[in-house]
Design a protein around this motif. Structure first.
Motif, short mmCIF file in Angstrom:
data_model
loop_
_atom_site.label_atom_id
_atom_site.label_comp_id
_atom_site.label_asym_id
_atom_site.label_seq_id
_atom_site.Cartn_x
_atom_site.Cartn_y
_atom_site.Cartn_z
N UNK A 51 29.56 47.44 36.15
CA UNK A 51 30.35 46.87 37.06
C UNK A 51 31.86 46.82 36.09
N UNK A 52 32.92 46.88 36.82
CA UNK A 52 34.31 46.67 36.08
C UNK A 52 34.41 45.41 35.36
N UNK A 53 34.95 45.50 34.23
CA UNK A 53 35.09 44.30 33.18
C UNK A 53 36.11 43.07 33.92
N UNK A 54 36.89 43.74 34.82
CA UNK A 54 37.86 42.49 35.40
C UNK A 54 36.91 41.70 36.26
N UNK A 55 35.57 42.18 36.85
CA UNK A 55 34.89 41.37 37.67
C UNK A 55 33.95 40.38 36.88
N UNK A 56 33.90 40.66 35.62
CA UNK A 56 32.88 39.59 34.83
C UNK A 56 33.91 38.56 34.50
N UNK A 57 33.25 37.34 34.58
CA UNK A 57 33.97 36.08 34.21
C UNK A 57 32.58 35.56 33.03
N UNK A 94 32.14 39.91 25.12
CA UNK A 94 31.24 39.70 26.13
C UNK A 94 31.21 40.39 27.58
N UNK A 95 32.55 40.28 27.80
CA UNK A 95 32.88 41.00 29.11
C UNK A 95 32.48 42.31 29.17
N UNK A 96 33.02 43.03 27.85
CA UNK A 96 32.70 44.46 27.58
C UNK A 96 31.35 44.81 27.72
N UNK A 97 30.62 44.04 26.98
CA UNK A 97 29.04 44.03 27.02
C UNK A 97 28.41 43.96 28.23
N UNK A 98 28.87 42.95 29.06
CA UNK A 98 28.00 42.86 30.40
C UNK A 98 28.51 43.74 31.27
#
Length: 129
Positions: free
Chosen positions: A43-49, A33-37
């Motif tokens: 935006x970088x995946x590490x910034x996705x929660x 889900x992080x990778x898809x968003x």
């Protein structure tokens, strides 16, 4: 027992007929889900929660992330439209895309996607999606 009296072992079944369980860990669902968003919003995946909740037997996905924006002083209505519209329009348009993408990649049944925009990341010299 003679060779004539022996029976061959049963053939190994492949595909949907096999017994057993397949489980996808919460970590694997979250990473997907992080990778898809991340890919959709640029935006970088590490910034996705990401958070998962049960929604009457289906998975409800909640995504929190900043959104990529061109510098506000340089942002024209034409640039905004080219980027996919307002922040609200982009988040709203992402819901069915992310639901379909995560479901297709994981095989999970999602009921909904909730998106919370937590900030803006300046985009210098690249196109906003």
């Amino acid at each position: 027992m003679s060779a004539a009296g022996m029976t061959a072992p049963p053939a190994i079944q492949t595909g949907a007929g096999l017994a057993g369980h397949n489980r996808i860990s919460t970590q694997a669902l979250t990473s997907t889900a992080k990778a898809a968003a991340s890919e959709y919003f640029g935006v970088p995946a590490q910034q996705v929660r990401v958070q998962w909740t049960d929604d009457r037997g289906l998975l409800a996905l909640s995504v929190s992330l900043p959104i990529a924006l061109s510098p506000l002083q340089a942002l024209t209505p034409a640039m905004l439209q080219h980027a996919g519209g307002t922040v609200w329009e982009r988040a709203h348009a992402a819901k069915p895309v992310l639901l379909r993408r995560v479901a297709d990649l994981t095989g999970s049944r999602l009921s909904r996607v909730d998106i919370r925009i937590t900030g803006a990341l300046p985009v210098e010299g690249r196109r906003v999606q």
